[in-house]
Design an enzyme around this catalytic site. Structure first.
Site, PDB file in Angstrom:
ATOM      1  N   ASP A  67      -0.656  -6.883  44.695  1.00  0.00           N
ATOM      2  CA  ASP A  67       0.731  -6.774  45.153  1.00  0.00           C
ATOM      3  C   ASP A  67       0.830  -6.419  46.635  1.00  0.00           C
ATOM      4  O   ASP A  67       1.929  -6.299  47.172  1.00  0.00           O
ATOM      5  CB  ASP A  67       1.500  -5.749  44.307  1.00  0.00           C
ATOM      6  CG  ASP A  67       0.908  -4.365  44.369  1.00  0.00           C
ATOM      7  OD1 ASP A  67      -0.322  -4.240  44.478  1.00  0.00           O
ATOM      8  OD2 ASP A  67       1.681  -3.387  44.305  1.00  0.00           O
ATOM      9  N   HIS A  93      -5.211  -4.461  46.562  1.00  0.00           N
ATOM     10  CA  HIS A  93      -4.480  -4.758  45.325  1.00  0.00           C
ATOM     11  C   HIS A  93      -3.615  -6.008  45.504  1.00  0.00           C
ATOM     12  O   HIS A  93      -3.083  -6.270  46.582  1.00  0.00           O
ATOM     13  CB  HIS A  93      -3.622  -3.567  44.904  1.00  0.00           C
ATOM     14  CG  HIS A  93      -4.425  -2.487  44.241  1.00  0.00           C
ATOM     15  ND1 HIS A  93      -3.972  -1.194  44.133  1.00  0.00           N
ATOM     16  CD2 HIS A  93      -5.649  -2.515  43.641  1.00  0.00           C
ATOM     17  CE1 HIS A  93      -4.879  -0.465  43.489  1.00  0.00           C
ATOM     18  NE2 HIS A  93      -5.903  -1.252  43.184  1.00  0.00           N
ATOM     19  N   HIS A 110       8.747   0.082  47.913  1.00  0.00           N
ATOM     20  CA  HIS A 110       7.802   0.130  46.794  1.00  0.00           C
ATOM     21  C   HIS A 110       8.281   1.101  45.713  1.00  0.00           C
ATOM     22  O   HIS A 110       7.566   2.011  45.291  1.00  0.00           O
ATOM     23  CB  HIS A 110       6.408   0.527  47.303  1.00  0.00           C
ATOM     24  CG  HIS A 110       5.297   0.172  46.357  1.00  0.00           C
ATOM     25  ND1 HIS A 110       5.002   0.918  45.238  1.00  0.00           N
ATOM     26  CD2 HIS A 110       4.401  -0.842  46.365  1.00  0.00           C
ATOM     27  CE1 HIS A 110       3.970   0.383  44.606  1.00  0.00           C
ATOM     28  NE2 HIS A 110       3.579  -0.698  45.274  1.00  0.00           N
ATOM     29  N   HIS A 137      -0.781   7.085  43.421  1.00  0.00           N
ATOM     30  CA  HIS A 137       0.438   6.998  44.213  1.00  0.00           C
ATOM     31  C   HIS A 137       0.998   8.397  44.380  1.00  0.00           C
ATOM     32  O   HIS A 137       0.865   9.249  43.488  1.00  0.00           O
ATOM     33  CB  HIS A 137       1.493   6.127  43.516  1.00  0.00           C
ATOM     34  CG  HIS A 137       1.126   4.680  43.431  1.00  0.00           C
ATOM     35  ND1 HIS A 137       1.403   3.789  44.431  1.00  0.00           N
ATOM     36  CD2 HIS A 137       0.501   3.974  42.455  1.00  0.00           C
ATOM     37  CE1 HIS A 137       0.975   2.581  44.085  1.00  0.00           C
ATOM     38  NE2 HIS A 137       0.426   2.674  42.874  1.00  0.00           N
ATOM     39  N   HIS A 159      -4.471  -2.453  51.672  1.00  0.00           N
ATOM     40  CA  HIS A 159      -5.565  -2.375  50.692  1.00  0.00           C
ATOM     41  C   HIS A 159      -5.617  -3.650  49.864  1.00  0.00           C
ATOM     42  O   HIS A 159      -4.818  -4.576  50.067  1.00  0.00           O
ATOM     43  CB  HIS A 159      -5.425  -1.132  49.803  1.00  0.00           C
ATOM     44  CG  HIS A 159      -4.198  -1.093  48.954  1.00  0.00           C
ATOM     45  ND1 HIS A 159      -2.938  -0.838  49.460  1.00  0.00           N
ATOM     46  CD2 HIS A 159      -4.009  -1.296  47.616  1.00  0.00           C
ATOM     47  CE1 HIS A 159      -2.053  -0.859  48.482  1.00  0.00           C
ATOM     48  NE2 HIS A 159      -2.673  -1.149  47.347  1.00  0.00           N
ATOM     49  N   ASP A 199       0.397   2.228  49.786  1.00  0.00           N
ATOM     50  CA  ASP A 199       0.194   3.115  48.634  1.00  0.00           C
ATOM     51  C   ASP A 199      -0.725   4.247  49.084  1.00  0.00           C
ATOM     52  O   ASP A 199      -1.823   3.989  49.595  1.00  0.00           O
ATOM     53  CB  ASP A 199      -0.447   2.349  47.474  1.00  0.00           C
ATOM     54  CG  ASP A 199       0.485   1.278  46.923  1.00  0.00           C
ATOM     55  OD1 ASP A 199       1.665   1.273  47.287  1.00  0.00           O
ATOM     56  OD2 ASP A 199       0.014   0.442  46.125  1.00  0.00           O
TER      57      ASP A 199
END
Length: 804
Positions: A114, A112, A460, A438, A110, A220
């Site tokens: 990070d 994001h 993670h 999450h 995705h 995530d």
């Protein structure tokens, strides 16, 4: 093998099969019906799967996990992000630990930071040569987000912290390929299938199948649907290894309705005391969820209509068009609302260009500003302006990463450092109400219970939370009577798993259309190992399913023979009657020179001319020659529809005797036919006329024990047989029993008394004649006995025939 540097690092090794419980049960059932004496399977150590977290190992941030299959033959990288708590090169994954040129494919879950912000650096500033995949929506938002990121992080001339620039982003966009949910693609043996993750728009889980080993990387994910996204999918097949996030460890989320009510109550309380409410958010993802909640609350509470709600993100406004474009991947509620109106066209939300626009506003308001960790940007500026007033409040709605200001203010600190170095008093209220999409512990436990994988790798998550989750999952597996290995590796710590991939061969091509699958049926074909999978195909289909090309080896044998073709055909018909068809074969008459070079001529005819389409002199000459040859035809014999052919040829300069040419395409069946045909030809080959008299006189001399006559007759018989094979002798001395003859234009001398053969010109010719002489001696030794083996066709003589 994927590692660039050989270092002694901590590794977690597991040596066992990756058989899922369902596969294990099936295997046990098969073993009940099939018992083998010895099991080599137990001695097979299996293939190596190595998992290396280059980021997100015992930390939240810079997600990047490498899966190396078959000892490094296939390598997959999952995600490639930066750490929000660091800057510059220190925020990147540990790329220097591996050989990036060996990575076959990068799969980004995705948009994001990070999980994706290091992609332009990887693609353009390293030796990475693989392919890059993400979903359609992720790629669209990735471009917007990265353009904004590079604009905001543009350094001063003396600052070298910028990882990549706009040119790198453009090059990365050109390299990125898109993939749909549930679409399976095969990347040179790496089968990739994305599933919905329920985290943000376009977020996915990736299932990778290499050689029958299935690895699921969740990224995530969330198993609970929210106001605009559906819950994460569950793959149809049980994966052998699940790499799952552990962000919240064993902590549970509060129920959705309770969480939303608490959120709106907190905001209402801050506004009720005349304060300003700051909501630090990620520009895309949770921001849209919070805006939907606020819009709904303001709509139901008219008394709040005078309080403005600001969205301080130009990027979020731009990205709203992407949400409107990809309605098909949102949940059913949003799809129904779109039939009446656009739910993302907010009535009570205003846009805020910069923090300074609120300088003159002393009344209550709500501002959603980026970034969510308060590290910089508009959210940091507004926080520093408002944090010293007790009327104001901050609500942290996302997971607070360790090392960030958001995490710091949640730890009951009294003062914080401003960006200019000033100490600021923290008097505003600080609350954490997680809307982070999450998975919490109940979701993770339920997810793994359904999938039931034999191996789970946690990433993670912070060290403490990962350790707690590991213990909880192991305890749950023991309580349920399941075998589950749970790993919590640190960055650069390998997890090595030995596994035995599935051995399944798919029947393809004409073989699949010719046979219907029946249990227990034997299927014969060529087994093609391709891209760590197996195909069973017919030999003629090999070239369609592999880079291999089939060839035919044509064998040709020349046999001295004076028997006419009709006699040969009659004998072969008698031999093969009822089994194989024997028919007359008419063919163009060729010279013996052409016979010797048939293969070369055939190849030349097959080759395509570079002057195709143009007539050349050479081509015209060839046509004339062929036509001339076709005018003269010679007869041959075809056995079993051309499997073996036999044709007669006369004497020539190259071959000094009458002969037949035996030809067949080599395979086990045709070889047997050719051997039988050769035996018939040799049996029918007429003996020299004088040989029969020599044999008769030899038998009488043996009976009378006339040694001198026996030796002389044996010499005469040897001369006759050698002349039949090699041609007329040049000199025959019966007194000294010496024979001189030319064999292949080379002079050969034979001293029969001592069986000595000399040929000064060629050793191979000498050996050939010597071998023939030895076989003649063996045959003559038995010729005094009456023949008792009858000819196959009875065409060689009267009654019983002699075979020499």
């Amino acid at each position: 093998p994927i590692r660039k540097k050989k270092k002694k690092r901590e590794k977690t090794r597991v040596a066992m099969t990756t058989t899922t419980p369902a596969e294990q049960q099936q295997e046990e059932e098969q073993q009940e019906h099939h018992h083998h004496g010895d099991d080599d399977h137990d001695d097979d150590p299996g293939e190596l799967l190595e998992l290396i977290p280059l980021g997100a190992g015992s930390e939240v941030g810079r997600s990047c996990v490498v899966a190396s299959f078959f000892g490094g033959k296939k390598n997959v990288m999952f995600d490639c992000g930066i750490h929000p708590g660091f800057s510059g090169l220190s925020s990147l994954p540990y790329f220097d630990e591996i050989d990036l040129s060996a990575i076959d494919v990068l799969l980004v879950t995705h948009f994001h930071l990070d999980h994706c912000a290091a992609v332009p650096f990887l693609v353009n500033r390293t030796n990475f040569k693989g392919r890059v995949f993400m979903t359609h929506a992720t790629k669209a938002i990735f471009h917007m987000l990265m353009s904004d990121f590079v604009r905001l992080s543009k350094p001063d001339e003396k600052d070298e912290s910028q990882l990549w620039d706009a040119k790198d982003l453009k090059a990365a966009m050109d390299k990125i390929e898109v993939i749909d949910f549930h679409q399976e693609i095969n990347i040179e043996g790496i089968k990739v299938t994305p599933y919905r993750a329920g985290h943000v728009l376009g977020a996915c889980q990736f299932e990778v199948n290499v050689g029958g080993c299935r690895v699921l990387y969740t990224g995530d994910y969330s198993r609970v649907a929210d106001r605009h996204l559906p819950a994460a999918d569950i793959p149809k097949k049980t994966p052998h290894v699940v790499i799952v996030e552990s962000t919240y460890g064993v902590s549970p989320h509060t129920p959705k309705e309770e969480r939303e009510a608490r959120f709106t109550d907190k905001i209402h309380g801050i506004l009720g005391r005349g304060g300003k409410c700051l909501l630090p958010v990620v520009a895309l993802g949770r921001a849209q969820e919070l805006l939907l909640i606020l819009e709904d609350y303001w709509e139901k509470h008219p008394e709040m209509g005078h309080v403005p709600v600001y969205q301080a993100s130009a990027l979020a406004r731009k990205a709203m068009t992407v949400y409107e474009t990809y309605i098909n991947v949102l949940n059913a509620d949003i799809k129904r609302q779109f039939e009446e109106k656009n739910p993302f066209n907010f009535k009570h939300v205003q846009n805020l260009n910069r923090a300074s626009d609120l300088d003159g506003n002393t009344g209550p308001c709500v501002v959603l500003a980026t970034p969510s960790m308060l590290q910089s940007g508009t959210s940091r500026e507004l926080f520093e302006n408002w944090c010293e007033s007790s009327d104001n409040g901050v609500v942290i709605c996302d997971f607070a990463v360790q090392g960030t200001l958001a995490r710091e203010i949640l730890s009951d600190v009294k003062t914080v450092k401003a960006r200019d170095g000033r100490d600021l008093q923290l008097r505003c209220s600080v609350d954490a109400i997680s809307f982070s999409a999450h998975a919490d512990y109940p979701q993770t436990q339920q997810f793994l219970d359904i999938l039931n994988p034999p191996h789970v790798v946690l990433v993670h998550g912070e060290t403490t939370e990962m350790a707690r989750l590991k213990r909880a999952l192991e305890a749950k597996a023991v309580a349920d009577g399941k075998e589950m290995n749970v790993f919590a590796p640190k960055n650069c710590q390998s997890v090595e798993i030995r596994y035995r991939g599935e051995k399944v061969a798919k029947v393809a091509g004409s073989l699949a259309s010719d046979c219907l699958p029946v249990e227990g049926q034997e299927v014969r074909g060529v087994l093609v190992a391709k891209d760590f999978g197996h195909l069973l195909v017919a030999p003629e289909d090999v070239r369609d399913h592999a880079r291999l090309r089939t060839s035919v080896v044509t064998q040709r044998q020349l046999i001295p023979c004076e028997v006419d073709i009709d006699t040969l055909r009659f004998a072969l018909e008698a031999l093969f009657e009822g089994m194989h068809t024997v028919r007359t074969l008419r063919m163009p008459k060729k010279s013996n020179k052409n016979d010797a070079n048939d293969n070369e001529n055939y190849d030349n005819e097959e080759k395509k001319s570079p002057t195709k389409g143009r007539k050349t002199k050479k081509a015209k000459t060839t046509e004339v020659v062929i036509k001339k040859e076709e005018e003269e035809e010679e007869e041959g014999v075809s056995i079993d529809n051309g499997a073996v052919t036999l044709r007669k040829a006369g004497k020539s300069d190259e071959v000094g005797v009458e002969h037949v040419i035996l030809e067949w395409a080599s395979d086990p069946f045709a070889d047997v036919l050719a051997d039988a045909t050769l035996a018939v030809v040799l049996q029918l080959n007429r003996e020299p006329e004088t040989l029969k008299g020599y044999e008769r006189d030899h038998a009488i001399a043996m009976k009378e024990k006339d040694t001198e006559a026996v030796e002389l007759l044996r010499f005469k018989m040897a001369v006759a047989m050698l002349e039949a094979q090699f041609g007329k002798a040049q000199k025959v001395d019966e007194k000294e029993r010496v024979l001189e003859m030319n064999v292949d234009a080379k002079s050969v001398k034979i001293l029969h008394a001592t069986r000595t053969v000399t040929c000064d010109e060629d050793e191979s010719t000498r050996s050939r004649v010597e071998l023939a002489l030895g076989r003649i001696d063996e045959a003559i030794a038995d010729c005094s006995y009456a023949r008792h083996v009858r000819s196959a066709t009875n065409t060689t003589g009267e009654g019983d025939a002699t075979a020499v």
